[in-house]
Design a protein around this motif. Structure first.
Motif, PDB file in Angstrom:
ATOM      1  N   LEU A  66     -10.043  -6.290  -8.162  1.00  0.00           N
ATOM      2  CA  LEU A  66      -9.727  -5.472  -7.625  1.00  0.00           C
ATOM      3  C   LEU A  66      -9.662  -5.498  -5.930  1.00  0.00           C
ATOM      4  CD1 LEU A  66      -9.965  -2.326  -9.957  1.00  0.00           C
ATOM      5  CD2 LEU A  66      -8.085  -3.889  -9.742  1.00  0.00           C
ATOM      6  N   SER A 315      -1.089  -2.895  -9.569  1.00  0.00           N
ATOM      7  CA  SER A 315      -0.949  -4.084  -8.476  1.00  0.00           C
ATOM      8  C   SER A 315      -1.582  -5.221  -9.186  1.00  0.00           C
ATOM      9  CB  SER A 315      -1.460  -4.047  -7.067  1.00  0.00           C
ATOM     10  OG  SER A 315      -0.642  -2.678  -6.697  1.00  0.00           O
ATOM     11  N   LEU A 316      -2.893  -5.030  -9.544  1.00  0.00           N
ATOM     12  CA  LEU A 316      -3.534  -6.029 -10.289  1.00  0.00           C
ATOM     13  C   LEU A 316      -2.779  -6.842 -11.558  1.00  0.00           C
ATOM     14  CD1 LEU A 316      -5.956  -8.259 -10.747  1.00  0.00           C
ATOM     15  CD2 LEU A 316      -6.916  -6.619 -12.130  1.00  0.00           C
ATOM     16  N   ASN A 319       0.326  -9.033 -10.627  1.00  0.00           N
ATOM     17  CA  ASN A 319       0.100 -10.338 -10.129  1.00  0.00           C
ATOM     18  C   ASN A 319      -0.532 -11.251 -11.381  1.00  0.00           C
ATOM     19  OD1 ASN A 319       0.397  -9.660  -7.455  1.00  0.00           O
ATOM     20  ND2 ASN A 319      -1.714  -9.523  -6.763  1.00  0.00           N
ATOM     21  N   ARG A 387      -6.000  -8.464  -6.998  1.00  0.00           N
ATOM     22  CA  ARG A 387      -4.792  -7.162  -6.716  1.00  0.00           C
ATOM     23  C   ARG A 387      -4.131  -7.547  -5.509  1.00  0.00           C
ATOM     24  NH1 ARG A 387      -5.529  -2.544  -3.271  1.00  0.00           N
ATOM     25  NH2 ARG A 387      -7.449  -2.976  -3.148  1.00  0.00           N
ATOM     26  N   THR A 388      -4.939  -7.957  -4.436  1.00  0.00           N
ATOM     27  CA  THR A 388      -4.683  -8.394  -3.060  1.00  0.00           C
ATOM     28  C   THR A 388      -3.836  -9.576  -2.943  1.00  0.00           C
ATOM     29  OG1 THR A 388      -7.003  -8.793  -2.415  1.00  0.00           O
ATOM     30  CG2 THR A 388      -5.934  -6.560  -1.997  1.00  0.00           C
TER      31      THR A 388
END
Length: 408
Positions: A66, A315-316, A319, A387-388
């Protein structure tokens, strides 16, 4: 870990020859020798192979799913803790290292695990040593998932009780084993079973409901390893218990705060009686320095963010789906699951060389390599998604794999 045959072959040699033999069989590159430079994130500076220079790599090998340790809110809470509470805990929980901050976080983690109580440890490794050494007695039988972390197997060697390995994908065989033990006079009240929720090797998710049902059928004490599920699975990061919507919970759950939570440490949760018993009987807990105050602050802050914003985990998951779909669209063999670990199976077992080439090309991935596993099993690369990661960063994976010849 080494295969049983390889370990026996090594142990047959005198100590100096044993050390020399293992080192002489190493390749020029080992994942154990990669050196990164903080901060961690989707892109990170690493020491280039066979060079003292640094190179930026796309990080697809971190458990920091995360990427919460990069959030300003978490950093500020850690700074506050350092200013008001200091850095080290000053001792082990059995002596001077246990504080009200430890107690408050344990209660919070217990609630998030649907349990009465919890116990903090400095790492997942120590947590597994704690429950095994604290619970398993000389007349007990511990049934161990073959996918369990090495720390569980190490802990089994520290106790006098019996242990037996089982395949969680063959529940009929497991039930037959249980019946044989009971028919041979084993009391079910002395049998325990431990299994992984998310398998750390390939990211597949175990059939936890079926394992729980079988355990309850024979009144067997259960321990769930949710290290790679906590903070990843479930709307609020509750792990496999939330993912499957379980109505009954394992007797003990182990989860870490060093993966999705992005900090350090781990915890065991369960009934108050069970956790209090482990707290008093597990020497790894009693004699290991307690988790530091900044780590406690980081864990609390990360959980604040997860509880307040469900899009973090969403979001994770987005991806995870993007990278998995990318592999599937190219006809590559992988596993589809909701975990942050995505394996890519190759048509060669020379994955060490491929991993080195990827590193030099700017893509950091992991592999399960010798001596962690036998050389014959080195057949896949282990990707971890964050996540990013941007869409562009995920899209760059396949071109780099093609450029080094890992895929066609």
């Amino acid at each position: 870990m080494l295969s049983a045959k390889e370990k026996l072959e090594l142990e047959s040699l005198p100590i100096r020859e044993r050390v020399a033999s293992l080192n002489s069989n190493r390749s020029n590159f080992s994942t154990l020798e990669r050196m990164g430079y903080a901060p961690t994130g989707p892109r990170q500076n690493y020491k280039a192979i066979a060079s003292d220079s640094r190179t930026e790599v796309l990080m697809f090998g971190s458990n920091n799913y995360l990427d919460l340790n990069s959030e300003s809110y978490v950093k500020e809470k850690v700074k506050e803790a350092i200013e008001t509470l200091g850095i080290g805990s000053g001792g082990s929980p059995g002596f001077s290292g246990y504080t009200s901050q430890h107690n408050d976080l344990e209660l919070r983690l217990a609630t998030k695990s649907n349990h009465e109580s919890a116990l903090l440890t400095p790492s997942g490794y120590v947590a597994n040593l704690c429950w095994v050494t604290g619970l398993v007695g000389k007349d007990d039988l511990l049934l161990v998932d073959k996918n369990s972390h090495a720390s569980v197997f190490d802990a089994c060697r520290m106790v006098s009780g019996r242990s037996s390995i089982f395949d969680p994908d063959n529940l009929d065989e497991l039930e037959e084993h249980i019946i044989r033990e009971l028919n041979n006079g084993m009391d079910s009240s002395r049998v325990m079973i431990t299994f992984e929720g998310v398998r750390s090797a390939d990211g597949s998710i175990a059939d936890v409901p079926a394992l729980m049902k079988l355990s309850q059928k024979y009144d067997i004490f259960t321990i769930l390893d949710d290290a790679h599920a906590f903070g990843v699975l479930g709307k609020y990061g509750g792990g496999t218990v939330e993912h499957f919507g379980l109505k009954s919970y394992p007797d003990v759950r182990m989860a870490t705060c060093s993966k999705a939570i992005g900090a350090q440490g781990a915890f065991l949760s369960g009934s108050k009686k069970t956790i209090d018993f482990i707290r008093r009987t597990a020497t790894p807990y009693l004699f290991t320095t307690a988790l530091s105050q900044p780590s406690i602050a980081a864990i609390n802050a990360a959980i604040d963010l997860i509880d307040q914003d469900t899009t973090i985990i969403q979001s994770l998951q987005k991806n995870i789906g993007l990278l998995t779909q990318q592999f599937e669209n190219q006809g590559l063999k992988t596993n589809r699951s909701a975990s942050g670990i995505i394996p890519l199976y190759l048509d060669t077992n020379d994955t060490t060389d491929i991993c080195a080439k990827l590193h030099n090309a700017g893509l950091f991935v992991n592999l399960m390599e010798y001596p962690i596993i036998p050389r014959s099993m080195q057949r896949y690369l282990r990707f971890s998604v964050m996540r990013t990661h941007s869409n562009l960063e995920i899209e760059r994976v396949s071109p780099i794999l093609k450029a080094v010849g890992a895929i066609t």
